[in-house]
Design a protein around this motif. Structure first.
Motif, PDB file in Angstrom:
ATOM      1  N   HIS A 169      46.456 -78.522 -11.539  1.00  0.00           N
ATOM      2  CA  HIS A 169      45.685 -79.757 -11.508  1.00  0.00           C
ATOM      3  C   HIS A 169      46.559 -80.893 -11.017  1.00  0.00           C
ATOM      4  O   HIS A 169      47.775 -80.811 -11.003  1.00  0.00           O
ATOM      5  N   GLN A 170      45.887 -81.976 -10.604  1.00  0.00           N
ATOM      6  CA  GLN A 170      46.567 -83.122 -10.037  1.00  0.00           C
ATOM      7  C   GLN A 170      46.936 -84.121 -11.138  1.00  0.00           C
ATOM      8  O   GLN A 170      46.279 -84.182 -12.176  1.00  0.00           O
ATOM      9  N   PRO A 171      47.958 -84.944 -10.883  1.00  0.00           N
ATOM     10  CA  PRO A 171      48.346 -85.928 -11.899  1.00  0.00           C
ATOM     11  C   PRO A 171      47.409 -87.122 -11.975  1.00  0.00           C
ATOM     12  O   PRO A 171      47.413 -87.849 -12.971  1.00  0.00           O
ATOM     13  N   ASP A 172      46.609 -87.343 -10.925  1.00  0.00           N
ATOM     14  CA  ASP A 172      45.733 -88.514 -10.890  1.00  0.00           C
ATOM     15  C   ASP A 172      44.375 -88.192 -11.518  1.00  0.00           C
ATOM     16  O   ASP A 172      43.998 -87.039 -11.681  1.00  0.00           O
ATOM     17  N   GLY A 173      43.630 -89.257 -11.837  1.00  0.00           N
ATOM     18  CA  GLY A 173      42.269 -89.069 -12.310  1.00  0.00           C
ATOM     19  C   GLY A 173      42.118 -89.325 -13.802  1.00  0.00           C
ATOM     20  O   GLY A 173      43.032 -89.773 -14.491  1.00  0.00           O
ATOM     21  N   LEU A 174      40.918 -89.015 -14.311  1.00  0.00           N
ATOM     22  CA  LEU A 174      40.587 -89.212 -15.717  1.00  0.00           C
ATOM     23  C   LEU A 174      41.246 -88.134 -16.565  1.00  0.00           C
ATOM     24  O   LEU A 174      41.167 -86.948 -16.239  1.00  0.00           O
ATOM     25  N   GLN A 175      41.891 -88.552 -17.665  1.00  0.00           N
ATOM     26  CA  GLN A 175      42.517 -87.591 -18.565  1.00  0.00           C
ATOM     27  C   GLN A 175      42.241 -88.000 -20.012  1.00  0.00           C
ATOM     28  O   GLN A 175      42.239 -89.179 -20.338  1.00  0.00           O
ATOM     29  N   ARG A 176      41.980 -86.996 -20.848  1.00  0.00           N
ATOM     30  CA  ARG A 176      41.761 -87.258 -22.263  1.00  0.00           C
ATOM     31  C   ARG A 176      42.325 -86.091 -23.065  1.00  0.00           C
ATOM     32  O   ARG A 176      42.058 -84.918 -22.759  1.00  0.00           O
ATOM     33  N   GLU A 177      43.094 -86.404 -24.093  1.00  0.00           N
ATOM     34  CA  GLU A 177      43.578 -85.388 -25.012  1.00  0.00           C
ATOM     35  C   GLU A 177      42.655 -85.377 -26.236  1.00  0.00           C
ATOM     36  O   GLU A 177      42.380 -86.419 -26.820  1.00  0.00           O
ATOM     37  N   TYR A 178      42.170 -84.198 -26.614  1.00  0.00           N
ATOM     38  CA  TYR A 178      41.211 -84.102 -27.713  1.00  0.00           C
ATOM     39  C   TYR A 178      41.879 -83.926 -29.074  1.00  0.00           C
ATOM     40  O   TYR A 178      41.189 -83.928 -30.092  1.00  0.00           O
ATOM     41  N   ASN A 179      43.187 -83.723 -29.110  1.00  0.00           N
ATOM     42  CA  ASN A 179      43.879 -83.394 -30.361  1.00  0.00           C
ATOM     43  C   ASN A 179      43.227 -82.183 -31.013  1.00  0.00           C
ATOM     44  O   ASN A 179      43.027 -82.123 -32.233  1.00  0.00           O
ATOM     45  N   GLN A 180      42.864 -81.226 -30.168  1.00  0.00           N
ATOM     46  CA  GLN A 180      42.296 -79.966 -30.617  1.00  0.00           C
ATOM     47  C   GLN A 180      42.964 -78.828 -29.861  1.00  0.00           C
ATOM     48  O   GLN A 180      43.328 -78.981 -28.691  1.00  0.00           O
ATOM     49  N   HIS A 181      43.138 -77.696 -30.525  1.00  0.00           N
ATOM     50  CA  HIS A 181      43.528 -76.449 -29.881  1.00  0.00           C
ATOM     51  C   HIS A 181      42.404 -75.443 -30.081  1.00  0.00           C
ATOM     52  O   HIS A 181      41.673 -75.514 -31.076  1.00  0.00           O
ATOM     53  N   ALA A 182      42.266 -74.526 -29.151  1.00  0.00           N
ATOM     54  CA  ALA A 182      41.274 -73.461 -29.275  1.00  0.00           C
ATOM     55  C   ALA A 182      41.967 -72.181 -29.715  1.00  0.00           C
ATOM     56  O   ALA A 182      42.986 -71.791 -29.153  1.00  0.00           O
ATOM     57  N   VAL A 183      41.401 -71.544 -30.711  1.00  0.00           N
ATOM     58  CA  VAL A 183      41.874 -70.236 -31.169  1.00  0.00           C
ATOM     59  C   VAL A 183      40.962 -69.177 -30.562  1.00  0.00           C
ATOM     60  O   VAL A 183      39.740 -69.216 -30.748  1.00  0.00           O
ATOM     61  N   LEU A 184      41.547 -68.254 -29.807  1.00  0.00           N
ATOM     62  CA  LEU A 184      40.790 -67.146 -29.224  1.00  0.00           C
ATOM     63  C   LEU A 184      40.994 -65.910 -30.085  1.00  0.00           C
ATOM     64  O   LEU A 184      42.130 -65.559 -30.424  1.00  0.00           O
ATOM     65  N   ALA A 185      39.900 -65.238 -30.396  1.00  0.00           N
ATOM     66  CA  ALA A 185      39.979 -64.035 -31.220  1.00  0.00           C
ATOM     67  C   ALA A 185      38.785 -63.149 -30.922  1.00  0.00           C
ATOM     68  O   ALA A 185      37.812 -63.570 -30.286  1.00  0.00           O
ATOM     69  N   THR A 186      38.867 -61.915 -31.379  1.00  0.00           N
ATOM     70  CA  THR A 186      37.736 -60.986 -31.328  1.00  0.00           C
ATOM     71  C   THR A 186      37.460 -60.505 -32.743  1.00  0.00           C
ATOM     72  O   THR A 186      38.389 -60.197 -33.493  1.00  0.00           O
TER      73      THR A 186
END
Length: 390
Positions: A169-186
């Motif tokens: 991804h590029q350094p420019d543009g709209l950016q937002r940190e959600y202060n969330q991580h996603a846990v992937l599981a089955t």
């Protein structure tokens, strides 16, 4: 001026870059003048960066909407294993209100399908091997000049009339940190619901359970929560993780039992300009990275690929012409779909996790209104199915 070796060079051989190459090959007088540059073509088992042990369900599940499945089937690049989604159940933990989105209401055979990431990449690369597109394996690519697409792919200089960035991804543009991580599981459910998917909003973020292509009682989990909580969940043993998941999700599917490895990754929004320079365009993850709520990131990237291939089809017959007007028109036409999809996926996880009681009750009332009023529900469902067409 350098004589271009290729008409188009695409960097990033994931699903979006690969689909674009296949689409362009159908329009190109000489598909060999289209180059696809990626890290893996021979061994796709590691293509996603998350090795999975033998006999363990792969946690990298991808939710593909109806439009994306139709596209990939047309490209002869649909995996043999896929789990259909006919009903989506949306709810909010601890609050009243829920809504159901059903495939028959939308007039389609299914709302979407779930495939394993390595299966999708493998079948795309198999189709590419027979397409005539030039495949260049390189672990990294650097842009050397903007007057033409002058690239260096792991030591090899490549000159192309036009370049497409489909990775990074590029350094420019709209950016937002959600202060969330996603846990992937089955997980395995003791009382599975065939062809149902679930999106449950919690005060830390959304929790999705998707039918898994490797078994009728299996579900892919995408659990979005605070970073410290995500790390704690990753470290739990299977029994403790299963108990925590069942407590948060509820008993709609009976007891949930964790299987295999769990992975976490940080969540953020990034949406940069499509037109990078006069001869370079960005699509897919190179253009936008979205929150995984509603599973729209890859579907949006595939719509980028479709519209770009349509825009470039006439130019491919006259590749000596300046590509900038074509690229500018493409960027303009993609604007509304991109920003509407980014807006929906940005709004949902934030509004449901405010921990403001008034907002939470209003959100629950909104889910109830969507359930009772098809006139409100159908436009949202239609956008999630196929995006905004222009």
């Amino acid at each position: 001026m350098d004589n271009p070796e290729f008409d188009i060079a695409i960097t990033g051989a994931g699903p979006v870059g690969s689909a674009l190459a296949l689409l362009l090959a159908r329009h190109a007088p000489d598909p060999g003048r289209i180059a696809l540059i990626g890290k893996h073509f021979q061994d796709d088992t590691e293509a996603g960066g998350l090795p999975v042990p033998d006999n363990s369900p792969d946690p990298r599940s991808l939710a593909m909407n109806h439009g994306s499945r139709m596209l990939l089937e047309q490209l002869n690049a649909w995996p043999n294993k896929a789990a259909s989604i006919e009903t989506v159940h949306v709810s909010q933990r601890g609050r009243l209100g829920r809504t159901l989105i059903r495939h028959d209401e939308m007039g389609v055979p299914r709302l979407g399908s779930v495939v394993a990431y390595p299966d999708l990449v493998a079948v795309l690369h198999e189709a590419l091997a027979a397409s005539g597109v030039t495949l260049i394996e390189a672990p990294y690519v650097r842009t050397l000049a903007a007057r033409q697409a002058h690239l260096n792919a792991a030591g090899r200089d490549i000159v192309s009339a036009l370049a497409v960035q489909a990775d990074g991804h590029q350094p420019d543009g709209l950016q937002r940190e959600y202060n969330q991580h996603a846990v992937l599981a089955t997980v395995r459910a003791s009382q599975p619901m065939a062809r149902w998917a679930y999106e449950r909003f919690t005060d830390q973020g959304p929790l999705a359970l998707l039918p898994h292509p490797q078994g009728g009682d299996l579900y892919g989990v995408v659990w979005c929560c605070a970073p410290d909580h995500a790390e704690a969940l990753r470290r739990l043993d299977d029994a403790a993780f299963s108990a925590a998941l069942t407590a948060t999700f509820g008993d709609r599917l009976g007891a949930l039992s964790s299987l295999g490895l769990r992975h976490i990754f940080p969540l953020s929004l990034h949406a940069g300009p499509l037109l990078v320079n006069a001869c370079t365009i960005a699509i897919g993850n190179a253009a936008q990275t979205l929150h995984p709520v509603a599973g729209q990131g890859l579907n949006l990237g595939l719509r980028d690929a479709v519209q770009l291939s349509q825009a470039l089809a006439p130019w491919l017959c006259r590749p000596r012409q300046d590509p900038r007007p074509v690229l500018e028109d493409f960027a303009r036409r993609r604007r509304h779909d991109r920003w509407l999809t980014a807006g929906v996926t940005d709004f949902l996880p934030r509004v449901f996790s405010t921990r403001n009681l008034l907002v939470e009750h209003a959100s629950g009332a909104s889910l109830l209104a969507l359930d009772l009023l098809p006139a409100l529900r159908k436009p949202l469902a239609r956008h999630l199915l196929q995006g905004l067409r222009t």
